[in-house]
Write a protein that holds these residues in place. Structure first.
Motif, mmCIF file in Angstrom:
data_model
loop_
_atom_site.group_PDB
_atom_site.id
_atom_site.type_symbol
_atom_site.label_atom_id
_atom_site.label_comp_id
_atom_site.label_asym_id
_atom_site.label_seq_id
_atom_site.Cartn_x
_atom_site.Cartn_y
_atom_site.Cartn_z
ATOM 1 N N ILE A 260 21.552 11.552 -18.346
ATOM 2 C CA ILE A 260 22.657 12.440 -18.709
ATOM 3 C C ILE A 260 23.854 12.259 -17.788
ATOM 4 O O ILE A 260 23.742 11.734 -16.690
ATOM 5 C CB ILE A 260 22.207 13.929 -18.656
ATOM 6 N N TYR A 270 25.952 11.919 -22.365
ATOM 7 C CA TYR A 270 24.993 10.962 -21.845
ATOM 8 C C TYR A 270 25.585 10.087 -20.762
ATOM 9 O O TYR A 270 26.788 9.833 -20.742
ATOM 10 C CB TYR A 270 24.460 10.075 -22.980
ATOM 11 N N LYS A 276 21.422 5.505 -19.906
ATOM 12 C CA LYS A 276 21.283 6.201 -21.187
ATOM 13 C C LYS A 276 19.900 5.982 -21.817
ATOM 14 O O LYS A 276 19.377 6.863 -22.499
ATOM 15 C CB LYS A 276 22.375 5.655 -22.114
#
Ligand SMILES: *Cc1c(COP(=O)(O)O)cnc(C)c1O
Length: 410
Positions: A260, A270, A276
């Motif tokens: 995140i 993200y 990610k």
């Protein structure tokens, strides 16, 4: 096949692998199940011990010294993977738990990119981990799965591939080398033709990476995946290469920590690549050891490995065919050191059991590739897969053991 003899001393190489000194059922171990998992050299074992003995900590989070050391080592490993596969950027390398995990990231990620009637092409030579995720994707999206068939030699029928490719084709998936038969697929041609109709291509390199050093930029492949444990590394770690534009387009696979940027209960943004796709605490030690395994294999040299293993393949093929009633499945000229075989009227499992009594590890069964076994109308095969640390003497031991099994069982 190349005739040149490898530029390394196999007896010296064998010293690097402590497991090769053990006995099984009172006989020296002959390990011929390399296509399932490879053995681990001392340098990799040392890297694992060193991690847990001196800098075990969670990565990317702590300001303390141990955490920084672990983070640095993990990111160095990612760079080693990048260099090995010749990716343009290190953030195009996602460290995963293995090939299966890598494939599932892509198969899930494509859910919103496909619509009913879109087509996915897979090859008849696939491992189950490269069939089932696409079937699940088709169920979610209404896309249709098409299959490039195989011939008696265990090669893909490329003329049918040409017919299958249309503007509806969105994805093409094939392994680089078949784990069940050892066939090397013409991936350059597969990739080039898929791109002509605008389809993305994922290559499963789980079985090729122990033998070939792939160059993802030269291949111009969209996704390439592999597992460390078939490359002298530990289990539970692998890689996913994706072109930056594809990885940007695909959604994250799992939600959690590490992946995140900002989290509130209203909206989460993200993290950038590669994080990610790397939710949660990864296999830190495994990732570091993966990098060490790549260094080790590169120190022997992939050209040397290929030349040596081709020599073993030629020798093993010739010797095994001297056994009466023995049939080899997968007879392509383009293959690696995998020999899948059966003996007339004898179940592969029975052969596997008897040769194990003599200290020889081979794989029996369908090798996670049931469609191939259905093609040949057999329940399975005995598979001997050779690595650069195997020898011709070990092949002689296998042939003698197979002869003995045949005498006992017929
Ligand atoms: C081993 C293998 C896989 C699965 O790899 P995991 O490490 O079990 O995820 C997939 N494809 C091929 C061709 C393989 O040989």
């Amino acid at each position: 096949m190349q005739k040149e003899i490898a530029m390394f001393d196999v007896q010296k190489v064998r010293e690097d692998f402590p497991i090769l000194k053990r006995t099984v059922n009172g006989k020296p171990l002959v390990y011929f199940d390399n296509a399932a998992t490879s053995q681990t050299p001392q340098v990799v074992i040392d890297a694992i011990v060193d991690y847990y003995s001196s800098y075990n900590a969670n990565i990317h989070r702590g300001v303390h010294t141990l955490s920084q050391e672990a983070t640095d080592a993990y990111e160095i490993a990612r760079k080693k993977v990048q260099q090995h596969f010749n990716a343009k950027h290190s953030y195009e390398i996602i460290l995963t738990s293995g090939t299966t995990h890598s494939i599932n990231i892509i198969a899930t990620g494509f859910t919103n990119l496909l619509t009913k009637g879109d087509e996915i092409i897979v090859s008849a030579l696939e491992h189950h981990s490269n069939i089932v995720p696409w079937q699940m994707l088709c169920e979610r999206t209404g896309a249709i799965l098409k299959v490039i068939p195989m011939n008696e030699e265990g090669e893909l029928v490329m003329s049918v591939y040409d017919e299958l490719l249309t503007e509806r084709t969105k994805l093409v998936f094939t392994n680089h080398i078949s784990n069940a038969l050892g066939t090397i697929n013409p991936i350059e041609e597969i990739i080039e033709k898929a791109h002509k109709v605008g389809a993305a291509v994922l290559i499963d390199g789980a079985q090729s990476c122990p033998h070939i050093k792939p160059d993802v930029q030269e291949l111009d492949v969209d996704f390439y995946v592999a597992s460390a444990h078939k490359l002298c590394g530990p289990t539970g770690v692998g890689m996913l290469y994706g072109k930056e534009e594809w990885l940007e387009k695909l959604p994250p696979y799992q939600g959690g920590g590490e992946m995140i940027d900002q989290v509130t209960f209203e909206k989460t943004t993200y993290a950038g690549l590669p994080h990610k796709f790397e939710a949660g605490t990864p296999n830190i030690c495994g990732g570091i050891a993966f990098g060490v395994a790549l260094d080790y294999m590169n120190s022997i040299g992939f050209d040397n490995i290929a030349a040596y293993e081709n020599d073993l393949l030629e020798y093993g093929t010739q010797k095994l065919l001297e056994v009466e009633g023995l049939k080899i499945y997968g007879t392509s000229k383009n293959k690696t050191s995998v020999i899948s075989f059966n003996i007339e009227n004898i179940h592969p499992y029975d052969i596997g059991t008897i040769v194990d009594k003599l200290g020889i590890a081979v794989r029996t069964g369908h090798h996670c590739a049931q469609p191939i076994m259905d093609f040949y109308k057999i329940p399975g095969t005995v598979r001997a897969s050779f690595s650069f640390y195997n020898t011709k003497e070990e092949i002689d031991a296998l042939v003698a053991a197979v002869q003995k099994a045949k005498t006992m069982l017929s």
